[in-house]
Design a protein around this motif. Structure first.
Motif, short mmCIF file in Angstrom:
data_model
loop_
_atom_site.label_atom_id
_atom_site.label_comp_id
_atom_site.label_asym_id
_atom_site.label_seq_id
_atom_site.Cartn_x
_atom_site.Cartn_y
_atom_site.Cartn_z
N LEU A 76 -2.07 30.58 -49.31
CA LEU A 76 -1.96 30.46 -47.86
C LEU A 76 -0.56 30.75 -47.34
CD1 LEU A 76 -3.89 27.07 -47.50
CD2 LEU A 76 -4.85 29.39 -47.42
N LEU A 77 0.40 30.90 -48.24
CA LEU A 77 1.81 30.95 -47.84
C LEU A 77 2.48 32.25 -48.30
CD1 LEU A 77 2.86 27.31 -48.81
CD2 LEU A 77 2.45 28.20 -46.50
N CYS A 261 12.74 27.76 -43.20
CA CYS A 261 12.16 26.42 -43.26
C CYS A 261 12.00 26.03 -44.72
CB CYS A 261 10.83 26.34 -42.52
SG CYS A 261 9.47 27.25 -43.29
N ASP A 294 -4.37 23.80 -44.92
CA ASP A 294 -4.29 24.79 -43.86
C ASP A 294 -3.28 24.38 -42.79
OD1 ASP A 294 -6.23 26.15 -45.20
OD2 ASP A 294 -7.84 25.76 -43.77
N ALA A 297 0.17 25.06 -44.05
CA ALA A 297 0.43 26.50 -44.01
C ALA A 297 0.70 26.98 -42.58
CB ALA A 297 -0.75 27.26 -44.61
N ARG A 298 -0.03 26.43 -41.60
CA ARG A 298 0.20 26.83 -40.21
C ARG A 298 1.61 26.46 -39.77
NH1 ARG A 298 -5.11 25.08 -39.41
NH2 ARG A 298 -4.43 23.05 -38.63
N TRP A 299 2.06 25.26 -40.19
CA TRP A 299 3.42 24.86 -39.82
C TRP A 299 4.45 25.83 -40.40
CZ3 TRP A 299 7.60 23.41 -42.90
CH2 TRP A 299 8.73 23.00 -42.18
N HIS A 301 4.06 29.01 -41.23
CA HIS A 301 4.01 30.30 -40.55
C HIS A 301 4.62 30.22 -39.15
CE1 HIS A 301 1.89 32.75 -43.48
NE2 HIS A 301 1.07 31.73 -43.71
N GLU A 302 4.40 29.10 -38.47
CA GLU A 302 5.02 28.93 -37.15
C GLU A 302 6.53 28.86 -37.27
OE1 GLU A 302 3.18 25.43 -35.66
OE2 GLU A 302 1.25 26.39 -35.26
N GLY A 305 7.85 32.20 -37.92
CA GLY A 305 7.54 33.20 -36.90
C GLY A 305 6.58 34.24 -37.37
N THR A 306 5.73 33.88 -38.34
CA THR A 306 4.76 34.85 -38.89
C THR A 306 3.33 34.49 -38.54
OG1 THR A 306 4.70 33.61 -40.99
CG2 THR A 306 6.25 35.44 -40.82
N ASP A 307 3.13 33.51 -37.63
CA ASP A 307 1.77 33.12 -37.27
C ASP A 307 1.11 34.16 -36.36
OD1 ASP A 307 3.69 32.43 -35.34
OD2 ASP A 307 2.32 31.02 -34.38
#
Length: 307
Positions: A76-77, A261, A294, A297-299, A301-302, A305-307
Motif C-alpha cells: 500500500l506504500l 514523513c 488502509d 497508508a492514506r496518511w 500518501h497525504e 503529497g501522492t494521494d
C-alpha cells in the motif's frame, strides 16, 4: 517526497495492539513464523504480564509483529528511502531493508534474548528512563549508582541500565531533584556493559547467517549512521546489545535523508512521539494509531503529497 520507517523495541507491546493485523489480506509469512514460535493464542496470552514481558517472548513478539505489519502495509506504500530500528527493532529494520529474511530475524531475536538473559545470570537488572535532569546530573547519577547510559534520546532524556536496587536509588534521587523517571517493562540492562559477554557469541551466530547489502539506507544503533557493507552490519548488530544506542543521532540521520514523513511500524507509538519532539517539522505517526492499514497508508500518501 520520501518515506522513513522506524521499527519499535521491547516494552511497546500491549493486548490491543494492531487489531487489524492479518485481517482481509493474503497470508503474512512473518505472522505464521511468530505463531509457530509463540503459539496461535499469543494475543490472548498478552494478558499474562509475566509471560508477555519475558525477554525471549517480548523480543520474538516485537520482531514478528513489526515484520508482519510491514508485510501487510508494504503493498500500500511507496518504497521507503531510509529504515531504522530501536533496540531489538533493528532486526525488523534489517529484514525490511533486505539484509535477511523474516525467518532469520525471528531466529536471531530468540537467540539474542537468550544470550542477553545469560549475561545477567538471574541478577535483577533493568532500565530506567530519566528526563528533565539538570546538565551533568545523569553522569553523576551513573557514577554514584554504578549505572550506564543504555539509550540516548535527547540532551535531557536518556535511558539508564543496571541493577534494580541501583535504579531505584537513582530514581529516588533524580525524582527528588525534579526529573521525571519511568521504569521500563524490560527485565535486563540492555545496551550496557552487563551484556558484554554476549557480544562475541552473537557475532559468531551472525557470521554463520547469510547477509545481503541493504536495498535502502539503513541506520544502525551502534553508530547512529548508515552502514552498507555486510561485515560492518554484522559487527554493528552484535555490538549494539552492550553499547549505548545514540537514538538521537539515529533520528537525525534519518532526517538528513530529507524524508517528508515517518511511519513507526509496530505496536505503540513511542518512536513517533520521540520523533515529533525532535523533528516537529517532519510528521510521524505509528501504524498502531490507525484502525486499518488502509488508513495508515492514506496518511502517508497525504503527507507525501501522492494521494
Amino acid at each position: 517526497m520520501t518515506l522513513g520507517l522506524l521499527f519499535p523495541g521491547q516494552g511497546t507491546q500491549h493486548p490491543d495492539m494492531l487489531p487489524w493485523l492479518g485481517h482481509g489480506c493474503a497470508p503474512l509469512p512473518a505472522l505464521a513464523l511468530l505463531e509457530s514460535r509463540l503459539g496461535a493464542d499469543w494475543r490472548n496470552r498478552l494478558a499474562d504480564s509475566a509471560w508477555a514481558t519475558r525477554n525471549e517472548v517480548a523480543q520474538t513478539l516485537l520482531t514478528g509483529l513489526s515484520l508482519a505489519a510491514w508485510q501487510q502495509l508494504q503493498p500500500l506504500l511507496p518504497a521507503p528511502a531510509v529504515v531504522a530500528g530501536y533496540s531489538v527493532g533493528e532486526l525488523a529494520a534489517f529484514s525490511a531493508a533486505g539484509v535477511f529474511g523474516a525467518d532469520d530475524a525471528l531466529a536471531m531475536a530468540s537467540l539474542r534474548a537468550r544470550l542477553m538473559d545469560e549475561c545477567v545470570q538471574g541478577q535483577p537488572t533493568g532500565l530506567l528512563s530519566i528526563s528533565g535532569a539538570a546538565p551533568g546530573a545523569i553522569d553523576d547519577l551513573c557514577r554514584r549508582h554504578a549505572l550506564a547510559v543504555a539509550i540516548r534520546i535527547g540532551a535531557d532524556r536518556v535511558i539508564v541500565g543496571g541493577l534494580r536496587s541501583d535504579l531505584q536509588a537513582a530514581e529516588d534521587e533524580a525524582g527528588a531533584a525534579g526529573a521525571s523517571c519511568t521504569r521500563l517493562a524490560v527485565s535486563i540492562a540492555s545496551h550496557t556493559p552487563w551484556m558484554a559477554a554476549g557480544v562475541p557469541r552473537l557475532a559468531e551466530a551472525l557470521a554463520a547467517r547469510p547477509f545481503e547489502r541493504p536495498r535502502v539506507a539503513l541506520v544502525c544503533n551502534h553508530t547512529g549512521t548508515t552502514l552498507r557493507t555486510v561485515d560492518a552490519l554484522r559487527q554493528a548488530l552484535a555490538a549494539q546489545i552492550a553499547a549505548t544506542v545514540p537514538w538521537d543521532r539515529c533520528m537525525d540521520t534519518v532526517a538528513e535523508r530529507r524524508v517528508r514523513c515517518v511511519l513507526e511500524v509496530g505496536p505503540g507509538n513511542t518512536l513517533a512521539r520521540m520523533w515529533n519532539a525532535r523533528h516537529p517539522a517532519i510528521p510521524a505517526r505509528s501504524v498502531d494509531e490507525f484502525q486499518a492499514p488502509d488508513a495508515a497508508a492514506r496518511w502517508v500518501h497525504e503527507a507525501l503529497g501522492t494521494d
